[in-house]
Motif scaffolding. Structure first.
Motif, short mmCIF file in Angstrom:
data_model
loop_
_atom_site.label_atom_id
_atom_site.label_comp_id
_atom_site.label_asym_id
_atom_site.label_seq_id
_atom_site.Cartn_x
_atom_site.Cartn_y
_atom_site.Cartn_z
N ASP A 23 0.84 -1.21 0.00
CA ASP A 23 0.00 0.00 0.00
C ASP A 23 0.86 1.25 0.00
O ASP A 23 0.55 2.23 -0.69
N GLU A 24 1.94 1.22 0.80
CA GLU A 24 2.81 2.40 0.88
C GLU A 24 3.39 2.73 -0.51
O GLU A 24 3.39 3.89 -0.94
N GLY A 25 3.87 1.71 -1.20
CA GLY A 25 4.43 1.93 -2.54
C GLY A 25 3.36 2.40 -3.53
O GLY A 25 3.60 3.31 -4.33
N LEU A 26 2.19 1.78 -3.45
CA LEU A 26 1.12 2.16 -4.38
C LEU A 26 0.64 3.58 -4.12
O LEU A 26 0.29 4.32 -5.05
N ASP A 27 0.66 3.99 -2.84
CA ASP A 27 0.27 5.37 -2.51
C ASP A 27 1.21 6.37 -3.20
O ASP A 27 0.78 7.42 -3.68
N VAL A 28 2.49 6.03 -3.21
CA VAL A 28 3.47 6.92 -3.86
C VAL A 28 3.15 7.03 -5.35
O VAL A 28 3.08 8.13 -5.91
N ILE A 29 2.91 5.88 -5.99
CA ILE A 29 2.62 5.90 -7.44
C ILE A 29 1.33 6.69 -7.70
O ILE A 29 1.26 7.52 -8.61
N GLU A 30 0.34 6.42 -6.87
CA GLU A 30 -0.95 7.10 -7.06
C GLU A 30 -0.79 8.62 -6.92
O GLU A 30 -1.40 9.39 -7.67
N GLY A 31 0.04 9.02 -5.96
CA GLY A 31 0.29 10.46 -5.77
C GLY A 31 0.87 11.07 -7.04
O GLY A 31 0.45 12.15 -7.49
N VAL A 32 1.82 10.39 -7.64
CA VAL A 32 2.46 10.91 -8.86
C VAL A 32 1.44 10.93 -10.01
O VAL A 32 1.35 11.91 -10.77
N LEU A 33 0.64 9.87 -10.14
CA LEU A 33 -0.36 9.84 -11.21
C LEU A 33 -1.35 11.00 -11.03
O LEU A 33 -1.77 11.63 -12.02
#
Ligand code: PLP
Length: 443
Positions: A428-438
């Protein structure tokens, strides 16, 4: 508690200094996906020489499914290294090679009874599977696929589809290799998968009329889910259809499980989800927890069909790598890594499908179980590949502590290859980072 810990600009000063040394001393040809130099790695994390800790969503390109430096694997390596490092199995044998063959023969889902032979790299395993097929059938032809990737040696490169960068300027290639289409629904003219599969299977019969006589074909080499080709998962009915066509014409079916193997798709091997029994399976990457080791496993009559001395090599089945593989397989089985991976796959896909709805650049979401990827496009209507979006996202995510790698014929696919022991919180932590950038790109 957060796992990511970024303390310097990325890359930090120590990585930058090493980068300069690399530029001066090392061939410029190997890819440089990130500018990082690693100090240590553990589980799903990597810490660079500047003390920055990242979530590793690349996992050594699918090589550390069991996690970086799993303590049991490290202990097995230490133990074996303390006794001897190498003898060459052709000269003086050792038990770990035999034990690993026994183990693989029980878990790898080819037609049986089974035997195994070991090599070092994925490309070598593929080369040798084809050697076995040619020798045993007495035929020369090899079927491969668009969007395939088999490695960088001459036959493996020939089987590989993507010319740039893998083939440019390296010809001539190996003769008698014939390329079939690989199902790519998102970029096809079909909307209905069943109709697409019918069309493709009919096409194989045409192919045998227009390209090559099936009676002269030794084997078909196939990734059930393409790795480098962008995580295209072949529909089950297509694979089963091909398997039947192979059986009809005496063509051996080689399933390449080098990237799909060892829990990556949510089962120990992707083959289990396709309801087929290949004649041979190639393995590498996550077989040995990070050490170089590969295998061809399959029908004993095929493995024994090659003359003495025809298969092997100085380092093939190195004892330290075999010890690592035995410990790694123990971990997969005891820690039920496939079940955890399957759960991660569900969680990951929910997020990816949510992104597809929210962000117009996320064109396709695909793969098999946790072996999932997204394809970036400029916009939903044109579906034009957007390689620059992948590069921007990967670059910004790296600065924020997530290591990502791309794939795909157009270089616009983000594939997820995190170690499969990653926790749900870390995922989740990693996906949150990607989602933030998207989100930033969309606004
Ligand atoms: C499906 C598949 N086959 C073969 C290979 C080649 O393996 P190696 O790089 O170890 O030669 C790879 C590597 O990415 C792969 O993904």
């Amino acid at each position: 508690m957060a796992t990511i810990d970024i303390r310097t600009a990325v890359p930090g000063p120590r990585s930058v200094a090493l980068l300069e040394r690399r530029r001066a001393a090392v061939s410029s040809s190997p890819f440089m996906v990130t500018p990082l130099f690693v100090d240590r790695a553990e589980g799903a994390t990597l810490t660079d020489v500047d003390g920055n800790t990242y979530l590793d969503f690349a996992g050594g390109i699918g090589t550390v499914n069991v996690g970086h430096a799993h303590p049991e694997v490290v202990a097995a390596v230490r133990d074996q290294a303390g006794r001897f490092l190498h003898t060459c199995f052709n000269v003086a044998m050792y038990e770990p090679y035999v034990a690993l063959a026994e183990r693989l023969n029980t878990i790898v889902p080819t037609a049986g009874p089974r035997k195994t032979v070991l090599f070092n790299t994925g490309a070598e395993a593929v080369e040798n599977a084809v050697k076995i097929a040619r020798r045993v059938t007495g035929r020369a032809g090899v079927l491969t696929f668009e969007h395939g990737f088999a490695g960088r040696t001459y036959l493996a490169m020939t089987l590989t589809s993507k010319p740039v960068p893998y083939k440019t300027g390296f010809g001539p290639f190996v003769p008698e290799v014939y390329r079939l289409p690989y199902p790519y629904l998102y970029r096809s003219t079909f909307t209905d998968e069943e109709q697409y599969v019918d069309h493709l299977l009919e096409g194989v019969h045409d192919f045998f009329r227009t390209h090559v006589d099936p009676a002269s074909v030794a084997c078909l080499w196939m990734e059930l889910v393409t790795g480098e080709g962008g995580f295209l998962a072949a529909p089950k009915r297509y694979v089963q259809g091909l398997r039947a066509i192979c059986a009809e014409h005496g063509i051996l079916f080689i399933a390449d499980e080098i990237q799909t193997g060892f829990c990556r798709t949510g089962t120990m091997f992707a083959t289990e989800q396709y309801g087929i029994e290949p004649d041979l399976i190639t393995l590498a990457k996550s077989l040995a927890g990070g050490l170089p080791l590969s295998a061809v496993v399959g029908r004993a009559d095929l493995l024994d069909g090659v003359h003495v001395g025809g298969l092997g090599g100085t380092y093939c089945g190195n004892p330290v790598a075999c010890a690592a593989a035995l410990a790694t397989i123990d971990v997969y089985q005891r820690e039920r890594v496939a079940d955890h991976a399957a759960r991660l796959g569900v969680r990951l896909r929910q997020r990816l499908h949510g992104w597809q709805e929210r962000f117009p650049q996320v064109g396709d979401v695909r793969g098999l179980g946790p072996m999932a990827a997204i394809e970036f496009v400029t916009d939903r209507e044109s579906r034009r590949p957007a390689r620059d979006v992948l590069q921007t996202v990967a670059g910004r995510c790296l600065e924020r502590g997530v290591i990502l790698i791309g794939a795909g014929t157009h270089g616009n696919v983000m594939r997820f290859l995190f170690p499969l022991v990653i926790t749900e919180a870390q995922l989740d932590e990693g996906l949150d980072v990607i989602e933030g950038v998207l989100g930033e790109l969309a606004s």
